[in-house]
Write a protein that holds these residues in place. Structure first.
Motif, mmCIF file in Angstrom:
data_model
loop_
_atom_site.group_PDB
_atom_site.id
_atom_site.type_symbol
_atom_site.label_atom_id
_atom_site.label_comp_id
_atom_site.label_asym_id
_atom_site.label_seq_id
_atom_site.Cartn_x
_atom_site.Cartn_y
_atom_site.Cartn_z
ATOM 1 N N PHE A 1 -27.906 32.544 3.905
ATOM 2 C CA PHE A 1 -26.710 32.037 3.256
ATOM 3 C C PHE A 1 -25.547 32.960 3.587
ATOM 4 O O PHE A 1 -25.670 34.178 3.516
ATOM 5 C CB PHE A 1 -26.917 31.970 1.741
ATOM 6 C CG PHE A 1 -28.083 31.102 1.364
ATOM 7 C CD1 PHE A 1 -27.925 29.733 1.188
ATOM 8 C CD2 PHE A 1 -29.347 31.642 1.216
ATOM 9 C CE1 PHE A 1 -29.000 28.928 0.864
ATOM 10 C CE2 PHE A 1 -30.439 30.844 0.889
ATOM 11 C CZ PHE A 1 -30.262 29.486 0.718
ATOM 12 N N TYR A 2 -24.415 32.353 3.941
ATOM 13 C CA TYR A 2 -23.239 33.106 4.351
ATOM 14 C C TYR A 2 -22.084 32.800 3.412
ATOM 15 O O TYR A 2 -21.805 31.637 3.110
ATOM 16 C CB TYR A 2 -22.876 32.736 5.787
ATOM 17 C CG TYR A 2 -21.678 33.457 6.341
ATOM 18 C CD1 TYR A 2 -21.589 34.849 6.287
ATOM 19 C CD2 TYR A 2 -20.647 32.761 6.937
ATOM 20 C CE1 TYR A 2 -20.494 35.512 6.809
ATOM 21 C CE2 TYR A 2 -19.544 33.416 7.474
ATOM 22 C CZ TYR A 2 -19.473 34.793 7.401
ATOM 23 O OH TYR A 2 -18.396 35.455 7.916
ATOM 24 N N ALA A 3 -21.436 33.848 2.952
ATOM 25 C CA ALA A 3 -20.226 33.733 2.137
ATOM 26 C C ALA A 3 -19.081 34.253 3.000
ATOM 27 O O ALA A 3 -18.859 35.457 3.078
ATOM 28 C CB ALA A 3 -20.356 34.550 0.851
ATOM 29 N N PRO A 4 -18.371 33.346 3.697
ATOM 30 C CA PRO A 4 -17.307 33.804 4.596
ATOM 31 C C PRO A 4 -16.096 34.338 3.845
ATOM 32 O O PRO A 4 -15.922 34.077 2.647
ATOM 33 C CB PRO A 4 -16.952 32.544 5.388
ATOM 34 C CG PRO A 4 -17.386 31.410 4.546
ATOM 35 C CD PRO A 4 -18.526 31.897 3.702
ATOM 36 N N ALA A 5 -15.259 35.046 4.555
ATOM 37 C CA ALA A 5 -14.054 35.630 3.959
ATOM 38 C C ALA A 5 -13.152 34.557 3.353
ATOM 39 O O ALA A 5 -12.474 34.806 2.359
ATOM 40 C CB ALA A 5 -13.290 36.427 5.017
ATOM 41 N N SER A 6 -13.178 33.366 3.910
ATOM 42 C CA SER A 6 -12.308 32.283 3.435
ATOM 43 C C SER A 6 -12.780 31.658 2.124
ATOM 44 O O SER A 6 -12.061 30.867 1.524
ATOM 45 C CB SER A 6 -12.208 31.199 4.510
ATOM 46 O OG SER A 6 -13.502 30.683 4.798
ATOM 47 N N GLY A 7 -13.982 31.995 1.652
ATOM 48 C CA GLY A 7 -14.508 31.451 0.407
ATOM 49 C C GLY A 7 -15.660 30.497 0.649
ATOM 50 O O GLY A 7 -15.968 30.129 1.774
ATOM 51 N N GLY A 8 -16.302 30.108 -0.444
ATOM 52 C CA GLY A 8 -17.424 29.178 -0.366
ATOM 53 C C GLY A 8 -18.725 29.837 0.021
ATOM 54 O O GLY A 8 -18.818 31.053 0.182
ATOM 55 N N VAL A 9 -19.762 29.005 0.153
ATOM 56 C CA VAL A 9 -21.090 29.438 0.566
ATOM 57 C C VAL A 9 -21.593 28.432 1.589
ATOM 58 O O VAL A 9 -21.498 27.223 1.371
ATOM 59 C CB VAL A 9 -22.074 29.504 -0.621
ATOM 60 C CG1 VAL A 9 -23.489 29.799 -0.158
ATOM 61 C CG2 VAL A 9 -21.629 30.548 -1.635
#
Length: 135
Positions: A84-92
């Motif tokens: 699972f990735y939580a990018p800098a831009s938000g979300g999952v």
């Protein structure tokens, strides 16, 4: 088992943090899905912090994270590690890679939980290398 030199190197801006699941996972999922749905996502992985092992990387400069954790319910005969990735831009974002699973009915036969976990970590480290090319 492959040697350490065969494994990808994690960029220095990503710090390993395996002691507890970072609060940002829960916060982002609640914002995206609402608390009830978020609490059930990935068999409750982000809310109960009970399923082990986990591997987690955090990039404090970006506010981004990557997690390897068991995403299937404990009752299922086939267990699977998810990325699972939580990018800098938000979300999952669920990262789709090779399936990293093992079978509870045959715990000593390959793939074992340990083998599946090691393969999932290799996939995660490869993902971080690629992700840094786009940042």
């Amino acid at each position: 088992m492959s040697s350490h030199s065969d494994q990808p190197l994690v960029p220095a801006v990503w710090r390993r943090h395996d002691t507890e699941i970072l609060p940002l996972w829960r916060e982002r999922l609640c914002a995206e899905m609402g608390p009830t749905v978020a609490s059930r996502y990935a068999a409750g992985l982000f809310f109960e912090d009970r399923r082990r092992p986990i591997a987690q990387w955090f990039n404090p400069a970006l506010g981004a994270a990557l997690l390897v954790g068991i995403e299937t319910s404990a009752e299922w005969p086939v267990q699977r590690f998810g990325l699972f990735y939580a990018p800098a831009s938000g979300g999952v974002i669920r990262v789709h890679t090779t399936i990293h699973e093992w079978y509870l009915r045959t715990p000593k036969q390959s793939p074992t939980e340990e083998e599946a976990f090691a393969q999932a970590i290799n996939s995660a480290e490869s993902f971080l290398q690629v992700e840094m090319d786009f940042i």
